[in-house]
Design a protein around this motif. Sequence first.
Motif, PDB file in Angstrom:
ATOM      1  N   PHE A  52       0.833  -1.206   0.000  1.00  0.00           N
ATOM      2  CA  PHE A  52       0.000   0.000   0.000  1.00  0.00           C
ATOM      3  C   PHE A  52       0.871   1.261   0.000  1.00  0.00           C
ATOM      4  O   PHE A  52       0.674   2.169  -0.810  1.00  0.00           O
ATOM      5  CB  PHE A  52      -0.923  -0.015   1.220  1.00  0.00           C
ATOM      6  CG  PHE A  52      -1.654   1.273   1.454  1.00  0.00           C
ATOM      7  CD1 PHE A  52      -1.342   2.073   2.534  1.00  0.00           C
ATOM      8  CD2 PHE A  52      -2.642   1.696   0.580  1.00  0.00           C
ATOM      9  CE1 PHE A  52      -2.002   3.262   2.747  1.00  0.00           C
ATOM     10  CE2 PHE A  52      -3.314   2.893   0.785  1.00  0.00           C
ATOM     11  CZ  PHE A  52      -2.994   3.678   1.882  1.00  0.00           C
ATOM     12  N   LEU A  53       1.874   1.308   0.883  1.00  0.00           N
ATOM     13  CA  LEU A  53       2.739   2.476   0.952  1.00  0.00           C
ATOM     14  C   LEU A  53       3.609   2.579  -0.288  1.00  0.00           C
ATOM     15  O   LEU A  53       3.844   3.676  -0.813  1.00  0.00           O
ATOM     16  CB  LEU A  53       3.599   2.398   2.216  1.00  0.00           C
ATOM     17  CG  LEU A  53       4.535   3.571   2.471  1.00  0.00           C
ATOM     18  CD1 LEU A  53       3.751   4.872   2.538  1.00  0.00           C
ATOM     19  CD2 LEU A  53       5.327   3.355   3.764  1.00  0.00           C
ATOM     20  N   ASN A 106       2.884   1.626  -3.336  1.00  0.00           N
ATOM     21  CA  ASN A 106       2.089   2.127  -4.459  1.00  0.00           C
ATOM     22  C   ASN A 106       1.799   3.617  -4.321  1.00  0.00           C
ATOM     23  O   ASN A 106       1.772   4.347  -5.321  1.00  0.00           O
ATOM     24  CB  ASN A 106       0.783   1.341  -4.565  1.00  0.00           C
ATOM     25  CG  ASN A 106       1.010  -0.082  -5.030  1.00  0.00           C
ATOM     26  OD1 ASN A 106       1.966  -0.370  -5.736  1.00  0.00           O
ATOM     27  ND2 ASN A 106       0.133  -0.980  -4.632  1.00  0.00           N
ATOM     28  N   GLN A 107       1.561   4.069  -3.080  1.00  0.00           N
ATOM     29  CA  GLN A 107       1.323   5.500  -2.879  1.00  0.00           C
ATOM     30  C   GLN A 107       2.570   6.311  -3.228  1.00  0.00           C
ATOM     31  O   GLN A 107       2.489   7.352  -3.883  1.00  0.00           O
ATOM     32  CB  GLN A 107       0.920   5.755  -1.421  1.00  0.00           C
ATOM     33  CG  GLN A 107      -0.448   5.191  -1.049  1.00  0.00           C
ATOM     34  CD  GLN A 107      -1.565   5.855  -1.828  1.00  0.00           C
ATOM     35  OE1 GLN A 107      -2.138   5.249  -2.726  1.00  0.00           O
ATOM     36  NE2 GLN A 107      -1.883   7.081  -1.502  1.00  0.00           N
ATOM     37  N   LEU A 126       3.014   6.277  -7.097  1.00  0.00           N
ATOM     38  CA  LEU A 126       2.093   7.178  -7.795  1.00  0.00           C
ATOM     39  C   LEU A 126       2.542   8.633  -7.647  1.00  0.00           C
ATOM     40  O   LEU A 126       2.548   9.397  -8.616  1.00  0.00           O
ATOM     41  CB  LEU A 126       0.677   6.996  -7.252  1.00  0.00           C
ATOM     42  CG  LEU A 126      -0.388   7.893  -7.862  1.00  0.00           C
ATOM     43  CD1 LEU A 126      -0.502   7.655  -9.360  1.00  0.00           C
ATOM     44  CD2 LEU A 126      -1.739   7.663  -7.179  1.00  0.00           C
ATOM     45  N   GLY A 127       2.922   9.010  -6.421  1.00  0.00           N
ATOM     46  CA  GLY A 127       3.369  10.382  -6.214  1.00  0.00           C
ATOM     47  C   GLY A 127       4.594  10.722  -7.035  1.00  0.00           C
ATOM     48  O   GLY A 127       4.680  11.802  -7.630  1.00  0.00           O
ATOM     49  N   ASP A 133       4.502   2.439 -13.124  1.00  0.00           N
ATOM     50  CA  ASP A 133       5.194   2.150 -11.871  1.00  0.00           C
ATOM     51  C   ASP A 133       6.689   1.941 -12.081  1.00  0.00           C
ATOM     52  O   ASP A 133       7.518   2.374 -11.284  1.00  0.00           O
ATOM     53  CB  ASP A 133       4.570   0.913 -11.223  1.00  0.00           C
ATOM     54  CG  ASP A 133       5.195   0.573  -9.895  1.00  0.00           C
ATOM     55  OD1 ASP A 133       5.041   1.351  -8.952  1.00  0.00           O
ATOM     56  OD2 ASP A 133       5.846  -0.488  -9.806  1.00  0.00           O
ATOM     57  N   ARG A 155      -6.568  -0.835  -3.246  1.00  0.00           N
ATOM     58  CA  ARG A 155      -5.672   0.315  -3.352  1.00  0.00           C
ATOM     59  C   ARG A 155      -4.247  -0.119  -3.672  1.00  0.00           C
ATOM     60  O   ARG A 155      -3.462   0.655  -4.225  1.00  0.00           O
ATOM     61  CB  ARG A 155      -5.694   1.122  -2.056  1.00  0.00           C
ATOM     62  CG  ARG A 155      -7.022   1.811  -1.792  1.00  0.00           C
ATOM     63  CD  ARG A 155      -6.993   2.569  -0.483  1.00  0.00           C
ATOM     64  NE  ARG A 155      -6.088   3.703  -0.537  1.00  0.00           N
ATOM     65  CZ  ARG A 155      -5.846   4.490   0.516  1.00  0.00           C
ATOM     66  NH1 ARG A 155      -6.416   4.226   1.681  1.00  0.00           N
ATOM     67  NH2 ARG A 155      -5.037   5.515   0.404  1.00  0.00           N
ATOM     68  N   SER A 156      -3.909  -1.362  -3.326  1.00  0.00           N
ATOM     69  CA  SER A 156      -2.589  -1.889  -3.660  1.00  0.00           C
ATOM     70  C   SER A 156      -2.577  -2.531  -5.033  1.00  0.00           C
ATOM     71  O   SER A 156      -1.562  -2.470  -5.744  1.00  0.00           O
ATOM     72  CB  SER A 156      -2.154  -2.921  -2.606  1.00  0.00           C
ATOM     73  OG  SER A 156      -2.053  -2.331  -1.332  1.00  0.00           O
ATOM     74  N   ARG A 187      -4.759   4.658 -12.462  1.00  0.00           N
ATOM     75  CA  ARG A 187      -4.366   5.719 -11.552  1.00  0.00           C
ATOM     76  C   ARG A 187      -5.566   6.087 -10.690  1.00  0.00           C
ATOM     77  O   ARG A 187      -6.670   6.309 -11.191  1.00  0.00           O
ATOM     78  CB  ARG A 187      -3.894   6.939 -12.346  1.00  0.00           C
ATOM     79  CG  ARG A 187      -3.357   8.068 -11.485  1.00  0.00           C
ATOM     80  CD  ARG A 187      -2.807   9.201 -12.346  1.00  0.00           C
ATOM     81  NE  ARG A 187      -3.861   9.898 -13.077  1.00  0.00           N
ATOM     82  CZ  ARG A 187      -4.076   9.788 -14.376  1.00  0.00           C
ATOM     83  NH1 ARG A 187      -3.321   8.967 -15.100  1.00  0.00           N
ATOM     84  NH2 ARG A 187      -5.039  10.461 -14.972  1.00  0.00           N
TER      85      ARG A 187
END
Length: 522
Positions: A137-138, A140-141, A144-145, A183, A406-407, A415
Amino acid sequence: MKNARFLPHFAIALGAALLAIAILYWPGIAELLRDWSSREEYSHGYFIPLVSLMLVWQQWPTLAQLRFSGSWNGLGLVIVALLLLLIGQLSTIYLVVHVSLILLLTGLVWAFTGLGAMRILWVPLIYLVFMIPFPPFLHNQMSLGLQLLSSEIGVWFIRLFGISVFLEGNVIDLGSYQLQVVDACSGLRYLFPLMSFGFLIAYFFRAPWWQRVIVFASTVPITVAMNSFRIGVTGLLVEYFGIGAAEGFLHDFEGWIIFMACTALLLAEVWLFVRFSGHFRESRSFGAALALDWPEPLPAGFVPSERSVPKPFWAAVALLALTAATMPFLQARPVESLARESLTVFPEEIGQWEGTPEILQDNILKSLDLTDYFIGDFIGGGDRRVNFYAAFYDSQGAGESAHSPRSCIPGGGWRIEDLQRISLDGLFVTGQPLRVNRLKIQRGEDKQLVYYWFQQRGRVLTNEYAVKWFLFWDALTRNRTDGALVRLTTVIQPWEDWADGDRRLREFAALAVPELGRFIPD
């Protein structure tokens, strides 16, 4: 070089500790090896333990002359590590298991050597943190950023050459070709190795602490800047030499060049400190300021003393052995059978909606490791279509738990444009108002609206961390780790807006949610 002499029972204590670690941590170690081999961002992980051992070897002459008195503080850290292991196993979070492993090794070293040696060994032990992957999860966040930030800077660079370019999210439109910053192009495959390398440079850099901190912290902006430059150069190559310049060998080779350039910039930063900092007024030698020294020889006539195993280390080994013997019984406590029906018989007709079940591929099923599931498209007349997915797990452990959308969603190139938590009026699950995560997702021109929630042991949860907490709590207090993930997805057609998708999903949810009670136990 002569080494300190250890009494024979040290081998017994060390062997028992290693065996217990292998029993307790093998699933977590195997997960580390899988990440290192399958994810380029963490392929440097194989080298981290080796470099850590090298750092210990560098200090070996000093260690050989110290008295190892042991420390009960090390035993306390071992206890903390084993508690974290239990939490990680029951909450299904491998990150906690991996942190537990490093704390355990630190505690064992501390329990054996004492505080004096720990002042020397803390850096090699801390360095092991760089071998731990971020949770999906972290990760992927962050990815994306970095994709969005690198895309913006890359487009700015392309426009410097007078090229007309349009940016939408992470899609760079050059007119004749669209570059999607996915990614793999986020820069994380440079960032994580560069951070580990930057930590080593800061460690060996003979400079004030603030300069070392700057060197290490600069790995982040250097990575972002160089990855953005790479994206910009790729856009220029596509513009002048065609789409082949963005694919295949040239793309990969360009990546290697950028990583080497990042390393060169990091070393150039050290050179600037050496050249212009007042701290290096007497000697401005780059080699003297950043040198990997060989271990110095032991003093002439040094006679190694016999070293016994300190009591704190024996206590830590005994605790490890006891935990290794009891953990399988704790995890294998008998679980009462749950009164439920299999999702494989979920109705294919709900009100006016008619569904067509699908079958997931074997490799996907293996990665999900679920008990049973239903997935299929439901058509409610005309072009009204909703994809319904529900996965049930009769038990969840580390590596065997519901995967958060979300992952998973970014892995398909989508996106996440917006995330909200909303209540579906008039819908209740186990007496609670149904709250769901509402995601707007987009891939190029394609748009979808997603609702999802976790329905687990009488609770409806939308927060992934709350899911982990209640998994741990219910495993201890109720001996239950079962649960389900429910997801509704609909395509937003070009002539529709997001409100049309909301109406469609709410209408379907009003009919489907009441059916879930016989498939997902309270």
